[in-house]
Design a protein around this motif. Structure first.
Motif, short mmCIF file in Angstrom:
data_model
loop_
_atom_site.label_atom_id
_atom_site.label_comp_id
_atom_site.label_asym_id
_atom_site.label_seq_id
_atom_site.Cartn_x
_atom_site.Cartn_y
_atom_site.Cartn_z
N ALA A 1 -11.77 3.43 -0.42
CA ALA A 1 -11.71 2.16 0.39
C ALA A 1 -10.35 1.35 0.03
N TRP A 2 -10.21 0.40 0.91
CA TRP A 2 -9.05 -0.53 0.49
C TRP A 2 -9.74 -1.90 0.29
N TYR A 3 -9.08 -2.43 -0.61
CA TYR A 3 -9.85 -3.97 -1.11
C TYR A 3 -8.85 -4.93 -0.97
N ARG A 4 -9.18 -6.12 -0.72
CA ARG A 4 -7.99 -7.14 -0.81
C ARG A 4 -8.46 -8.35 -1.72
N GLN A 5 -7.56 -8.74 -2.26
CA GLN A 5 -7.73 -9.99 -3.31
C GLN A 5 -6.63 -11.18 -2.94
N VAL A 6 -7.20 -12.09 -2.63
CA VAL A 6 -6.37 -13.43 -2.52
C VAL A 6 -6.75 -14.36 -3.61
N PRO A 7 -5.88 -15.19 -4.12
CA PRO A 7 -6.03 -16.08 -5.24
C PRO A 7 -7.11 -17.25 -4.79
N GLY A 8 -7.82 -17.17 -6.17
CA GLY A 8 -9.03 -17.85 -6.04
C GLY A 8 -10.29 -17.23 -5.37
N LYS A 9 -10.20 -16.02 -5.00
CA LYS A 9 -11.18 -15.35 -4.47
C LYS A 9 -11.56 -14.01 -4.87
N ALA A 10 -12.89 -13.55 -4.78
CA ALA A 10 -13.26 -12.19 -5.53
C ALA A 10 -12.50 -11.01 -4.55
N ARG A 11 -12.40 -9.98 -5.08
CA ARG A 11 -11.66 -9.02 -4.28
C ARG A 11 -12.90 -8.45 -3.29
N GLU A 12 -12.24 -8.09 -2.21
CA GLU A 12 -13.20 -7.83 -0.88
C GLU A 12 -12.87 -6.51 -0.45
N ASN B 1 -2.29 -3.37 11.86
CA ASN B 1 -1.26 -4.32 13.06
C ASN B 1 -1.77 -5.53 13.37
N SER B 2 -0.86 -5.95 14.10
CA SER B 2 -1.24 -7.61 14.53
C SER B 2 -1.82 -8.24 13.44
N LEU B 3 -0.94 -8.24 12.22
CA LEU B 3 -0.96 -8.85 11.04
C LEU B 3 -1.10 -10.43 11.24
N LYS B 4 -1.95 -11.10 10.30
CA LYS B 4 -2.24 -12.43 10.41
C LYS B 4 -1.93 -13.21 9.01
N THR B 5 -1.67 -14.34 9.21
CA THR B 5 -1.35 -15.12 7.87
C THR B 5 -2.37 -14.81 6.69
N GLU B 6 -3.52 -14.91 7.41
CA GLU B 6 -4.84 -14.85 6.42
C GLU B 6 -5.11 -13.28 5.80
N ASP B 7 -4.22 -12.56 6.20
CA ASP B 7 -4.20 -10.96 5.66
C ASP B 7 -3.53 -10.88 4.39
N THR B 8 -2.89 -11.95 3.99
CA THR B 8 -1.86 -12.06 2.75
C THR B 8 -2.91 -11.86 1.70
N GLY B 9 -2.43 -10.94 0.72
CA GLY B 9 -3.20 -10.82 -0.44
C GLY B 9 -2.63 -9.43 -1.21
N LYS C 1 -2.48 -0.98 -9.68
CA LYS C 1 -1.65 -2.28 -9.76
C LYS C 1 -1.71 -3.13 -8.49
N GLY C 2 -2.00 -2.38 -7.52
CA GLY C 2 -2.16 -3.01 -5.96
C GLY C 2 -0.79 -3.28 -5.45
N THR C 3 -0.91 -3.48 -4.33
CA THR C 3 0.56 -3.71 -3.45
C THR C 3 0.48 -5.05 -2.83
N GLN C 4 1.41 -5.94 -2.63
CA GLN C 4 1.49 -7.24 -2.27
C GLN C 4 1.57 -7.03 -0.72
N VAL C 5 0.95 -7.78 -0.02
CA VAL C 5 1.12 -8.06 1.36
C VAL C 5 1.23 -9.59 1.64
N THR C 6 2.49 -9.78 2.15
CA THR C 6 2.68 -11.45 2.58
C THR C 6 3.03 -11.40 4.08
#
Length: 119
Positions: free
Chosen positions: A35-46, A83-91, A111-116
């Motif tokens: 799986a791929w998980y995403r973590q944004v500041p202040g939120k749990a990894r999803e 594709n069609s990335l949105k600002t809310e995909d940042t993490g 270590k993860g990889t940062q997407v902005t």
């Protein structure tokens, strides 16, 4: 040795695309749903996408239709085409098994990889 190494992140404008890649240890990859998980500041990894050993895929609603997860048995790797990335995909994006790998009762993460996504 258990390994998860993510790569491919970066800065992209809204509407753009990125492809993430994860190299996993052979013994993990062969027998596990990945799986791929995403973590944004202040939120749990999803968990946002997963793929079974039989290539059955699942996506959370927020990425459905835009992201595609795939796995390559020859490389023991799992990719995420975004594709069609949105600002809310940042993490920070991580790959792992489902459930996450446990070593001495502690979850193991790379270590993860940062997407902005920003204009």
């Amino acid at each position: 040795q258990v390994q998860l190494v993510e790569s491919g992140g970066g800065l992209v404008q809204p509407g753009g695309s990125l492809r993430l890649s994860c190299a996993a240890s052979d013994d993990i990859f062969r027998t596990s749903t990945m799986a791929w998980y995403r973590q944004v500041p202040g939120k749990a990894r999803e968990m946002i996408a997963r793929i079974t050993t039989g290539s059955i895929r699942y996506y959370v609603d927020s990425v459905k239709g835009r992201f595609t997860i795939s796995r390559d048995a020859a490389k023991s790797s799992v990719d995420l085409q975004m594709n069609s990335l949105k600002t809310e995909d940042t993490g920070v994006y991580f790959c792992n098994t489902v459930p996450a790998i446990l070593i001495n009762s502690r979850e193991l993460w790379g270590k993860g990889t940062q997407v902005t996504v920003s204009s």
